[in-house]
Design an enzyme around this catalytic site. Structure first.
Site, PDB file in Angstrom:
ATOM      1  N   GLY A  15       0.837  -1.201   0.000  1.00 23.41           N
ATOM      2  CA  GLY A  15       0.000   0.000   0.000  1.00 23.41           C
ATOM      3  C   GLY A  15       0.862   1.236   0.000  1.00 23.41           C
ATOM      4  O   GLY A  15       2.025   1.214  -0.422  1.00 23.41           O
ATOM      5  N   SER A  16       0.287   2.313   0.498  1.00 21.57           N
ATOM      6  CA  SER A  16       0.962   3.610   0.445  1.00 21.57           C
ATOM      7  C   SER A  16       2.131   3.678   1.440  1.00 21.57           C
ATOM      8  O   SER A  16       2.163   2.934   2.429  1.00 21.57           O
ATOM      9  CB  SER A  16      -0.045   4.709   0.792  1.00 21.57           C
ATOM     10  OG  SER A  16      -0.646   4.406   2.043  1.00 21.57           O
ATOM     11  N   GLU A  40       5.756  -3.437   0.728  1.00 20.61           N
ATOM     12  CA  GLU A  40       5.698  -3.126  -0.717  1.00 20.61           C
ATOM     13  C   GLU A  40       4.895  -1.837  -0.841  1.00 20.61           C
ATOM     14  O   GLU A  40       3.677  -1.864  -0.931  1.00 20.61           O
ATOM     15  CB  GLU A  40       5.011  -4.269  -1.481  1.00 20.61           C
ATOM     16  CG  GLU A  40       5.754  -5.583  -1.437  1.00 20.61           C
ATOM     17  CD  GLU A  40       6.950  -5.645  -2.387  1.00 20.61           C
ATOM     18  OE1 GLU A  40       7.181  -4.691  -3.162  1.00 20.61           O
ATOM     19  OE2 GLU A  40       7.658  -6.666  -2.350  1.00 20.61           O
ATOM     20  N   GLY A  92       2.704   2.251   5.330  1.00 22.45           N
ATOM     21  CA  GLY A  92       3.926   1.556   5.758  1.00 22.45           C
ATOM     22  C   GLY A  92       4.536   2.210   6.984  1.00 22.45           C
ATOM     23  O   GLY A  92       4.997   1.538   7.915  1.00 22.45           O
ATOM     24  N   CYS A 146       1.681   0.687  -8.756  1.00 20.81           N
ATOM     25  CA  CYS A 146       2.846   1.155  -7.990  1.00 20.81           C
ATOM     26  C   CYS A 146       4.019   1.382  -8.936  1.00 20.81           C
ATOM     27  O   CYS A 146       4.880   2.209  -8.678  1.00 20.81           O
ATOM     28  CB  CYS A 146       3.207   0.144  -6.910  1.00 20.81           C
ATOM     29  SG  CYS A 146       3.421  -1.518  -7.558  1.00 20.81           S
TER      30      CYS A 146
HETATM   31  P1  NAD Z   1      -3.495   2.144   1.295  1.00 17.18           P
HETATM   32  O1  NAD Z   1      -2.201   2.378   1.958  1.00 17.18           O
HETATM   33  O2  NAD Z   1      -4.572   3.155   1.471  1.00 17.18           O
HETATM   34  O3  NAD Z   1      -4.125   0.731   1.785  1.00 17.18           O
HETATM   35  C1  NAD Z   1      -3.449  -0.487   1.604  1.00 17.18           C
HETATM   36  C2  NAD Z   1      -3.962  -1.506   2.612  1.00 17.18           C
HETATM   37  O4  NAD Z   1      -3.523  -1.153   3.928  1.00 17.18           O
HETATM   38  C3  NAD Z   1      -5.482  -1.603   2.707  1.00 17.18           C
HETATM   39  O5  NAD Z   1      -5.836  -2.946   2.907  1.00 17.18           O
HETATM   40  C4  NAD Z   1      -5.808  -0.762   3.925  1.00 17.18           C
HETATM   41  O6  NAD Z   1      -7.019  -1.111   4.548  1.00 17.18           O
HETATM   42  C5  NAD Z   1      -4.637  -1.072   4.816  1.00 17.18           C
HETATM   43  N1  NAD Z   1      -4.311  -0.021   5.789  1.00 17.18           N
HETATM   44  C6  NAD Z   1      -4.259   1.306   5.574  1.00 17.18           C
HETATM   45  N2  NAD Z   1      -3.872   1.936   6.700  1.00 17.18           N
HETATM   46  C7  NAD Z   1      -3.679   0.987   7.637  1.00 17.18           C
HETATM   47  C8  NAD Z   1      -3.289   1.016   9.009  1.00 17.18           C
HETATM   48  N3  NAD Z   1      -3.026   2.174   9.624  1.00 17.18           N
HETATM   49  N4  NAD Z   1      -3.205  -0.152   9.682  1.00 17.18           N
HETATM   50  C9  NAD Z   1      -3.459  -1.332   9.062  1.00 17.18           C
HETATM   51  N5  NAD Z   1      -3.847  -1.414   7.756  1.00 17.18           N
HETATM   52  C10 NAD Z   1      -3.955  -0.260   7.064  1.00 17.18           C
HETATM   53  O7  NAD Z   1      -3.194   1.923  -0.268  1.00 17.18           O
HETATM   54  P2  NAD Z   1      -4.181   1.891  -1.518  1.00 17.18           P
HETATM   55  O8  NAD Z   1      -4.732   3.256  -1.766  1.00 17.18           O
HETATM   56  O9  NAD Z   1      -5.131   0.755  -1.392  1.00 17.18           O
HETATM   57  O10 NAD Z   1      -3.153   1.495  -2.696  1.00 17.18           O
HETATM   58  C11 NAD Z   1      -2.365   2.405  -3.390  1.00 17.18           C
HETATM   59  C12 NAD Z   1      -0.947   2.443  -2.845  1.00 17.18           C
HETATM   60  O11 NAD Z   1      -0.389   1.134  -2.804  1.00 17.18           O
HETATM   61  C13 NAD Z   1      -0.009   3.245  -3.735  1.00 17.18           C
HETATM   62  O12 NAD Z   1       0.843   4.005  -2.930  1.00 17.18           O
HETATM   63  C14 NAD Z   1       0.762   2.171  -4.495  1.00 17.18           C
HETATM   64  O13 NAD Z   1       2.011   2.594  -4.988  1.00 17.18           O
HETATM   65  C15 NAD Z   1       0.897   1.124  -3.446  1.00 17.18           C
HETATM   66  N6  NAD Z   1       1.136  -0.193  -4.020  1.00 17.18           N
HETATM   67  C16 NAD Z   1       2.386  -0.727  -3.891  1.00 17.18           C
HETATM   68  C17 NAD Z   1       2.684  -1.943  -4.474  1.00 17.18           C
HETATM   69  C18 NAD Z   1       4.067  -2.538  -4.379  1.00 17.18           C
HETATM   70  O14 NAD Z   1       4.207  -3.725  -4.658  1.00 17.18           O
HETATM   71  N7  NAD Z   1       5.089  -1.770  -4.024  1.00 17.18           N
HETATM   72  C19 NAD Z   1       1.685  -2.651  -5.161  1.00 17.18           C
HETATM   73  C20 NAD Z   1       0.409  -2.093  -5.247  1.00 17.18           C
HETATM   74  C21 NAD Z   1       0.154  -0.853  -4.667  1.00 17.18           C
END
Ligand code: NAD
Length: 507
Positions: free
Chosen positions: A236-237, A258, A241, A292
């Site tokens: 995720g974002s 990731e 992380g 990503c």
């Molecule tokens: P996001 O960070 O909003 O959410 C990702 C996941 O994390 C979701 O399941 C969400 O519910 C969970 N989450 C969010 N905050 C949390 C917390 N505080 N505690 C526990 N869980 C939490 O990301 P998004 O908007 O769904 O996806 C887009 C982002 O993901 C972009 O930044 C993209 O670059 C990244 N991404 C990275 C990869 C990679 O392999 N590097 C792959 C796909 C997406």
């Protein structure tokens, strides 16, 4: 868009999950796909307890037999590739062709993991002591937590799950709250594979090898904080992380991160622009800029800058007028943004770019009359004189910043100057430039004459710096899902020698 029929075909009994906690909408037209009940804390804890119990049995199943389950899962996916791809498109808005690619990636990942299940090899190490042997052995780690993002609602989970399962680890999965239906479909397909495993082998599987949890960040937090899960894989974002990594570290757990990318391509004056242009277009506008690995920056040599920009503008104009629309329709290349929040973030970034000296081409909302509740945009090209501040941030939308350079050193300095370090590329026919760039790019992935997105599963996927340092999928990424034993055996008959020549003799 017949969501009920698609879910039925995939074996999802939606009524079992219906509730008022979470409304799932399609980014295609904003319509409601489902309304779900989320897991309570007690239910999450019960799921993790069951996964921990399943681990005690699953770790003792020989790895090739664990691989046989993953093979059946891959076969089930082959049979349901089309409906699962349609569901992915309906729920996250990527075009059907890319959704099919995403499911194919799951199938490929299963094939890879099945082969791996006979190769979880260790080492034999030369011992310094006579009549001693040393070995390194890999053993199952424990039940693991997986958090995934909306933009790859199924493939990223499969990178983790296929490896984790052959490595002996049950999986507790908290998918994005924007795409829970695709996860429920995976759960149903996995249940079919488990039933076939029992039918064909006569062995029963432990209950609860896979748990799919419904909910948002709060449910994710319960997963992250649970000490029974020695490994948390989180995609995720960077913001997410930064929040979860300290929590996992505080309980001395292991995290596999990731996170966001800000990927650039360097286009040299030695590039073949006929090769560079289509690669840049797929990388920058594919998945509506929501990968990503999306290309977000083009660093173009001053000598070819004007020509490249002119050709990009022509292509962007053509995309804006001919290729944006319903991602279920053949011929569409760019579907919608995930939601209004993503649209607002894109417009804000474009405004900021203008304030910081950028010149914006396209980037406006389209199809609003047809889809008033959805957010389609024309991908934006932004000329910036230098790498201004806004370019350092990942805006998860189709914005491509284009900037000039005059020497390779300068291009690499610009390239490496952002906080993220996922994927990178150079377009050049000059072997020396390619070699220099490959060595000096600070990303986890570096390409020559192809774009930054669309990685194959055979390599390790992931990035450095703010991208989090994790590696998933191919190569030796499986080692993260196991624990390492170093074992020394003495097979002599006198008192065993001590390492480092230490003498310790009791008369
Ligand atoms: P996001 O960070 O909003 O959410 C990702 C996941 O994390 C979701 O399941 C969400 O519910 C969970 N989450 C969010 N905050 C949390 C917390 N505080 N505690 C526990 N869980 C939490 O990301 P998004 O908007 O769904 O996806 C887009 C982002 O993901 C972009 O930044 C993209 O670059 C990244 N991404 C990275 C990869 C990679 O392999 N590097 C792959 C796909 C997406």
């Amino acid at each position: 868009m017949d969501i009920a029929a698609t879910l039925r075909q995939l074996g999802v009994a939606l009524a079992d999950y219906t509730g008022a906690d979470l409304t799932v909408r399609s980014p295609i037209d904003g319509s409601q796909l489902a309304s779900l009940r989320c897991h309570t804390r007690a239910e999450v804890q019960a799921s993790i307890a069951q996964a921990a119990e399943a681990f005690t049995a699953w770790r003792d199943v020989p790895a090739p037999q664990r691989g046989a389950l993953v093979r059946l899962f891959g076969e089930a996916l082959r049979g349901l590739k089309e409906p699962l791809a349609r569901l992915v498109t309906m729920e996250c808005g990527k075009i059907l062709e890319e959704a099919r690619g995403e499911v194919q990636e799951m199938i490929d990942m299963c094939d890879f993991a099945v082969g791996l299940s006979r190769q979880l090899y260790g080492l034999t190490i030369a011992s310094e002591r006579p009549e001693h042997s040393m070995q390194e052995t890999w053993l199952p780690l424990g039940p693991m937590g997986v958090l995934t993002a909306f933009n790859f609602p199924v493939a990223v989970w499969s990178w983790n799950a296929a490896l984790a399962l052959v490595c002996g680890d049950p999986v507790v999965w908290k998918p994005s709250e924007k795409t829970p239906l695709a996860a429920l479909a995976c759960e149903a397909i996995f249940a079919r594979a488990c039933a076939r495993y029992t039918q064909t082998t006569g062995h029963t599987l432990p209950e609860g090898l896979l748990h799919v949890l419904r909910g948002g960040a709060g449910v994710g937090d319960w997963v992250v904080s649970d000490t029974r899960l020695p490994l948390i894989s989180a995609t995720g974002s960077c913001r997410m992380g930064r929040l979860i990594a300290p929590k996992v570290a505080a309980r001395l757990g292991r995290s596999l991160l990731e996170l966001g990318g800000n990927n650039a391509v360097v286009v040299s004056d030695q590039a073949d622009l006929g090769v560079a242009l289509p690669a840049i277009l797929f990388g920058a506008v594919g998945t509506c800029g929501q990968r990503c690995t999306t290309i977000r920056r083009v660093i173009a040599h001053a000598r070819i800058y004007d020509e490249l920009l002119a050709r990009l503008k022509t292509a962007y104009q053509r995309i804006a007028t001919q290729y944006i629309g319903n991602p279920l329709d053949a011929g569409t290349l760019v579907g919608p943004l995930i939601d209004q929040v993503a649209f607002a973030a894109m417009q804000k970034a474009l405004d900021t770019a203008r304030q910081q000296g950028g010149s914006v081409f396209c980037g406006e909302r389209v199809c609003a009359a047809l889809y008033p509740q959805a957010y389609y945009v024309t991908p934006a090209l932004v000329q910036v004189p230098t790498q201004v501040e806004i370019v350092h941030a990942e805006t998860f939308a189709p914005i491509l910043y284009v900037m000039p350079y005059t020497s390779l050193d300068e291009a690499i300095a610009i390239h490496n100057a952002v906080p993220q370090g996922l994927s990178s590329a150079i377009f050049t026919t000059d072997l020396r430039e390619a070699g220099q760039f490959k060595r000096r790019s600070d990303c986890g992935m570096v390409n020559v004459n192809i774009g930054t997105s669309g990685a194959e599963i055979g390599g390790a996927f992931g990035g450095e710096k703010d991208t989090g340092g994790g590696r998933e999928a191919g190569s030796d990424a499986w080692k993260t899902y196991m624990r390492r034993h170093t074992s020394t055996t003495y097979y002599g008959t006198t008192a065993p020698a001590l390492a480092q020549g230490i003498k310790f003799e009791v008369a």
